[in-house]
Motif scaffolding. Structure first.
Motif, PDB file in Angstrom:
ATOM      1  N   PRO A 124      16.414   2.751  -1.259  1.00 58.54           N
ATOM      2  CA  PRO A 124      16.079   3.106  -2.643  1.00 58.54           C
ATOM      3  C   PRO A 124      15.702   4.572  -2.827  1.00 58.54           C
ATOM      4  O   PRO A 124      15.692   5.065  -3.955  1.00 58.54           O
ATOM      5  N   THR A 166      14.092  -2.781   3.503  1.00 58.57           N
ATOM      6  CA  THR A 166      15.517  -2.837   3.178  1.00 58.57           C
ATOM      7  C   THR A 166      16.400  -2.436   4.353  1.00 58.57           C
ATOM      8  O   THR A 166      17.303  -3.170   4.754  1.00 58.57           O
ATOM      9  N   GLU A 189      34.975   3.122  -4.558  1.00 62.53           N
ATOM     10  CA  GLU A 189      33.890   3.997  -4.124  1.00 62.53           C
ATOM     11  C   GLU A 189      33.802   5.237  -5.005  1.00 62.53           C
ATOM     12  O   GLU A 189      34.801   5.902  -5.267  1.00 62.53           O
ATOM     13  N   CYS A 231      12.005  -8.039   1.447  1.00 62.60           N
ATOM     14  CA  CYS A 231      11.876  -6.694   2.015  1.00 62.60           C
ATOM     15  C   CYS A 231      10.726  -5.956   1.352  1.00 62.60           C
ATOM     16  O   CYS A 231      10.299  -4.914   1.820  1.00 62.60           O
ATOM     17  N   LYS A 241      15.263  -0.971  -9.620  1.00 63.84           N
ATOM     18  CA  LYS A 241      16.150   0.034  -9.040  1.00 63.84           C
ATOM     19  C   LYS A 241      16.116  -0.060  -7.508  1.00 63.84           C
ATOM     20  O   LYS A 241      17.123   0.132  -6.844  1.00 63.84           O
ATOM     21  N   ALA A 242      14.941  -0.362  -6.962  1.00 62.00           N
ATOM     22  CA  ALA A 242      14.785  -0.377  -5.508  1.00 62.00           C
ATOM     23  C   ALA A 242      15.363  -1.634  -4.862  1.00 62.00           C
ATOM     24  O   ALA A 242      15.757  -1.601  -3.700  1.00 62.00           O
ATOM     25  N   ILE A 261      13.417   6.931  -9.673  1.00 63.06           N
ATOM     26  CA  ILE A 261      12.273   6.496  -8.857  1.00 63.06           C
ATOM     27  C   ILE A 261      10.996   7.113  -9.440  1.00 63.06           C
ATOM     28  O   ILE A 261      11.007   8.259  -9.892  1.00 63.06           O
ATOM     29  N   ARG A 299      27.208  -7.216   1.670  1.00 62.83           N
ATOM     30  CA  ARG A 299      25.977  -6.448   1.414  1.00 62.83           C
ATOM     31  C   ARG A 299      24.990  -6.609   2.576  1.00 62.83           C
ATOM     32  O   ARG A 299      24.478  -5.642   3.110  1.00 62.83           O
ATOM     33  N   LEU A 300      24.751  -7.855   2.964  1.00 57.66           N
ATOM     34  CA  LEU A 300      23.905  -8.091   4.131  1.00 57.66           C
ATOM     35  C   LEU A 300      24.806  -8.263   5.344  1.00 57.66           C
ATOM     36  O   LEU A 300      25.911  -8.795   5.222  1.00 57.66           O
ATOM     37  N   LYS A 325      38.346   8.265  -5.084  1.00 61.58           N
ATOM     38  CA  LYS A 325      39.448   8.867  -4.335  1.00 61.58           C
ATOM     39  C   LYS A 325      40.731   8.830  -5.152  1.00 61.58           C
ATOM     40  O   LYS A 325      41.567   9.719  -5.090  1.00 61.58           O
ATOM     41  N   ASP A 336      34.497   3.476   3.860  1.00 59.50           N
ATOM     42  CA  ASP A 336      33.729   4.168   2.831  1.00 59.50           C
ATOM     43  C   ASP A 336      33.293   5.527   3.389  1.00 59.50           C
ATOM     44  O   ASP A 336      33.304   5.718   4.604  1.00 59.50           O
ATOM     45  N   LEU A 345      29.738  -1.076 -10.770  1.00 61.85           N
ATOM     46  CA  LEU A 345      30.386  -2.324 -11.153  1.00 61.85           C
ATOM     47  C   LEU A 345      31.592  -2.042 -12.054  1.00 61.85           C
ATOM     48  O   LEU A 345      32.653  -2.634 -11.905  1.00 61.85           O
ATOM     49  N   LEU A 399      24.255  11.099  -1.491  1.00 61.89           N
ATOM     50  CA  LEU A 399      25.329  10.295  -2.084  1.00 61.89           C
ATOM     51  C   LEU A 399      25.405  10.606  -3.574  1.00 61.89           C
ATOM     52  O   LEU A 399      24.419  11.054  -4.157  1.00 61.89           O
ATOM     53  N   ILE A 411      22.248   3.428   4.420  1.00 59.52           N
ATOM     54  CA  ILE A 411      22.451   4.623   3.595  1.00 59.52           C
ATOM     55  C   ILE A 411      22.725   4.193   2.149  1.00 59.52           C
ATOM     56  O   ILE A 411      22.172   4.736   1.207  1.00 59.52           O
ATOM     57  N   ARG A 412      23.577   3.197   2.006  1.00 59.48           N
ATOM     58  CA  ARG A 412      23.959   2.767   0.654  1.00 59.48           C
ATOM     59  C   ARG A 412      22.816   2.082  -0.080  1.00 59.48           C
ATOM     60  O   ARG A 412      22.734   2.149  -1.296  1.00 59.48           O
ATOM     61  N   LEU A 413      21.925   1.424   0.646  1.00 57.35           N
ATOM     62  CA  LEU A 413      20.922   0.606  -0.042  1.00 57.35           C
ATOM     63  C   LEU A 413      19.500   1.172  -0.034  1.00 57.35           C
ATOM     64  O   LEU A 413      18.630   0.636  -0.714  1.00 57.35           O
ATOM     65  N   ASP A 417      28.059  -9.878  -8.892  1.00 56.40           N
ATOM     66  CA  ASP A 417      27.870  -8.440  -9.076  1.00 56.40           C
ATOM     67  C   ASP A 417      28.843  -7.619  -8.217  1.00 56.40           C
ATOM     68  O   ASP A 417      28.585  -6.454  -7.918  1.00 56.40           O
ATOM     69  N   ASN A 418      29.948  -8.243  -7.813  1.00 52.94           N
ATOM     70  CA  ASN A 418      30.996  -7.577  -7.019  1.00 52.94           C
ATOM     71  C   ASN A 418      30.606  -7.317  -5.569  1.00 52.94           C
ATOM     72  O   ASN A 418      31.385  -6.721  -4.830  1.00 52.94           O
ATOM     73  N   PRO A 437      17.391  -4.182  -3.099  1.00 53.71           N
ATOM     74  CA  PRO A 437      18.731  -4.089  -2.509  1.00 53.71           C
ATOM     75  C   PRO A 437      19.644  -5.230  -2.955  1.00 53.71           C
ATOM     76  O   PRO A 437      20.852  -5.144  -2.819  1.00 53.71           O
TER      77      PRO A 437
END
Lengths: 316, 345
Positions: free
Chosen positions: B331, B246, A120, A208, A266-267, A58, B54-55, A136, B141, A115, A32, B327-329, B32-33, A269
């Motif tokens: 880390p 996650t 996307e 998590c 960063k990790a 990371i 998100r979830l 896009k 997406d 944000l 991505l 895939i999006r989340l 956070d959108n 979710p």
């Protein structure tokens, strides 16, 4: 950036060819935009897969604990500090490592960018001071400086503290003193407000444990939240006391050890600002003991060391 | 099947009426959108272009923590050490604005919770009490691969009503009895114009053509299980995995749970909590032995379960709806599409 990549690939190839290491741990291209995937390379022919850019936030030191082989590893300033920390804590031997130091140009905050872009993101191109974000339907250019991870903004150690070879010229470090303004703001709150602040912040936690699992300091064979006989912490998502216990206790376990690499945040979710806890401890370590973690392999960690001139006003 | 026209005013009025008759969950934009399902009637039509929450909404039927039984250890009580079910009242609930991939996921999970042999009352009762009012996707997406994973942007599986955006109005496709009831309550009864069927078909084709990623799972099905299990690629592909939960927790089709007793003073609760095959504790035996001791073995389990074991066991495709959340989340950018490609090659 391109020079960094070719240098990283060149050094990695050489140390694999010369048999100095069995594997090289680095980053490969992500699937991505604004993503990279930690990987290991075994064969000199595969070193072309190694990349490096502003999305390599990371902390690779996380992949070292308990490894037996000889390892080449790509290390930014913070990764190198965590490597030093792991060496001091006997989790890896210095002789096992060939550290390819990368003076860090600071990492991009994916969330902040998403944000501000509001659709996307299909492609991101970085230059020294700009990032060009494409979707896009639109394209936007941002100042790189405005899109950085929060821990990178205040970073004082972009250069690796230990390395065997560098992938780029050392950078002039910031000469500003760490002010910890963010910590001071929370310290100024009443205890009730602070409790509410943390309660609200942690209410999104889904347990998590990505923050823990991304952290190079969290290498306990069994984490205290996973202990089952006796069980120390309840496991439900409903009980917010247990959620807070996990986060606050985990942070305390990082006292005097955290390099503020930002991997935890960063990790996450859910986008929880878990660094608020470790920042406070880092600020205390600095204020009371003039201590920053992982700057050298010659000193014992802060909390297993006693000096007669230690701050001790708190002992009543 | 009946088609109804719902203009903006009808839509808002309908949401309010549904809120009064059901425990209504709608997608709400967060600071956070991101989006989350919340119990509210304050739905904003302008926000309905959201990709997805998100979830996943699985927690509305299968909560992360479900209290199942209670007991007391007080020897003075005549109920001492007797475990009693906590009778949860399953109020009628409706999820308005659920995406088709997410509603399709319930059919996959159902195969685990509602079988001839075993019936999970908690899940079944909650599922039965839920009305699913879906919202077709017009702008998927690049991480969405629903069309090759049991679903699609206009998929109707698991839905009671499918809403299709048409300018600032909607066409409602009433699909079930439950849907009829909800439409009646909402006051969505105006018959849609005759050309709606072809318009929806066209819109559906357009949306499907926007799905840019896909997976192939056909060869996985015929591969020898042990061969795939022992394949040499796992260690390399799973190297990056940090074994956090996650992917499992954001996934609409991950159903694993752990049962725990928690006692405070002398009052005990037996509950079940979501669990994840990524955690070492998931398979740790009482003896101390762990059959999935290594990180890559745990990562392998997740993909083998979703893409191979599920296919073999139920003979009805994979345990995935292609929502793309993992895939999006993730880390460390472990991408199920990539793993699937390797497994299928």
């Amino acid at each position: 950036m391109a020079e960094y990549i070719s240098k990283i690939q060149e050094i990695s190839k050489k140390i694999l060819q010369d048999g100095k290491v069995d594997i090289v741990i680095g980053f490969s291209d992500g699937s991505l935009p604004m993503a990279s995937r930690p990987c290991f390379i075994k064969s000199p022919e595969d070193t072309g897969k190694l990349i490096f850019d502003g999305n390599c936030g990371i902390n690779l030191a996380n992949y070292l604990t308990g490894k037996k082989e000889k390892i080449g590893i790509i290390a930014k300033g913070c990764d190198s500090r965590n490597i030093a920390q792991l060496i001091v804590e006997n989790k890896i031997k210095r002789e096992q490592l060939f550290i390819i130091g990368v003076p860090c140009f600071k990492m991009i905050d994916k969330r902040k960018t998403s944000l501000l872009f509001e659709e996307e993101i299909t492609q991101v191109t970085e230059s020294d001071d700009k990032i060009i974000v494409k979707g896009k339907n639109k394209e936007k250019t941002f100042n790189r400086e405005d899109m950085l991870q929060e821990n990178c903004i205040t970073c004082m150690h972009r250069n690796p503290v230990i390395y065997d070879e560098l992938a780029g010229e050392l950078i002039k470090e910031s000469d500003q003193k760490a002010e910890y303004e963010d910590v001071k703001k929370i310290e100024a709150m009443s205890s009730e407000d602070r409790w509410n602040h943390f309660s609200e912040m942690l209410s999104a936690c889904v347990r998590c444990y990505a923050c823990r699992d991304a952290c190079p300091l969290c290498y306990c064979p069994t984490c205290f939240v996973d202990e089952s006989s006796p069980q120390w912490v309840g496991k439900s998502a409903d009980n917010q006391i247990d959620v807070k216990t996990f986060h606050i206790l985990r942070a305390f376990h990082c006292a005097g050890r955290c390099t503020d690499c930002g991997a935890c945040e960063k990790a996450c979710p859910m986008g929880i600002k878990v660094r608020k806890f470790t920042r406070k401890l880092n600020s205390d370590a600095m204020r009371h003991y003039e201590w920053e973690a992982g700057l050298t392999t010659d000193k014992r960690p802060l909390l297993d060391n006693f000096r007669v001139n230690d701050y001790q006003d708190f002992i009543k | 099947m009946k088609l109804v026209s719902i203009n903006k005013e009808d839509f808002y009025a309908g949401a309010e009426k549904l809120y009064n008759s059901y425990k209504l969950y709608i997608p709400v934009k967060q600071e956070d959108n991101s989006y989350a399902f919340k119990n509210s009637d304050k739905i904003d039509i302008n926000n309905l272009t959201f990709l997805n929450t998100r979830l996943s909404p699985k927690s509305l039927v299968f909560p992360q923590t479900e209290k199942m039984f209670s007991y007391t250890t007080d020897t003075n009580s005549e109920d001492c050490n007797i475990i009693k079910p906590i009778n949860k009242e399953n109020l009628k609930q409706a999820i308005l604005g659920i995406r088709p991939c997410d509603s399709a996921s319930f059919g996959i999970v159902e195969k685990n919770f509602d079988t001839e042999e075993y019936k999970d009352p908690f899940w079944i009762n909650s599922y039965k009490a839920t009305t699913f009012i879906g919202l077709a996707c017009d702008n998927p997406d690049s991480t969405c691969f629903c069309t090759t994973a049991n679903s699609g942007p206009f998929d109707e599986k698991g839905l009671d009503i499918l809403l299709i955006t048409s300018g600032d109005s909607f066409i409602g496709k009433i699909l079930t009895k439950k849907g009829e009831e909800a439409a009646k309550i909402a006051g969505w009864t105006t018959e849609a114009p005759a050309d709606s069927v072809s318009a929806i078909e066209k819109q559906k084709k357009e949306a499907e053509s926007k799905i840019s990623s896909s997976i192939s799972t056909d060869k996985i099905k015929d591969k020898d299980t042990l061969e795939l299990y022992n394949a040499s690629f796992w260690e390399e592909e799973a190297f990056a995995c940090i074994n956090c939960g996650t992917c499992a927790y954001v996934c609409p089709t991950c159903w694993c749970f752990d049962i725990q007793d928690e006692i405070s003073d002398k009052k005990g609760i037996r509950m079940r909590n979501w669990d994840s095959c990524m955690f070492p504790l998931f398979t740790l035996h009482g003896s101390g032995h762990n059959p999935r001791d290594l990180k890559y073995q745990r990562a392998r389990q997740r993909f083998m379960h979703k893409l191979k074991y599920y296919q073999d066991k139920y003979q009805s495709g994979i345990q995935c709806v292609g929502c793309g959340r993992c895939i999006r989340l993730c880390p460390v950018n472990i991408d199920i599409r990539r793993i699937c490609d390797i497994m299928n090659s």
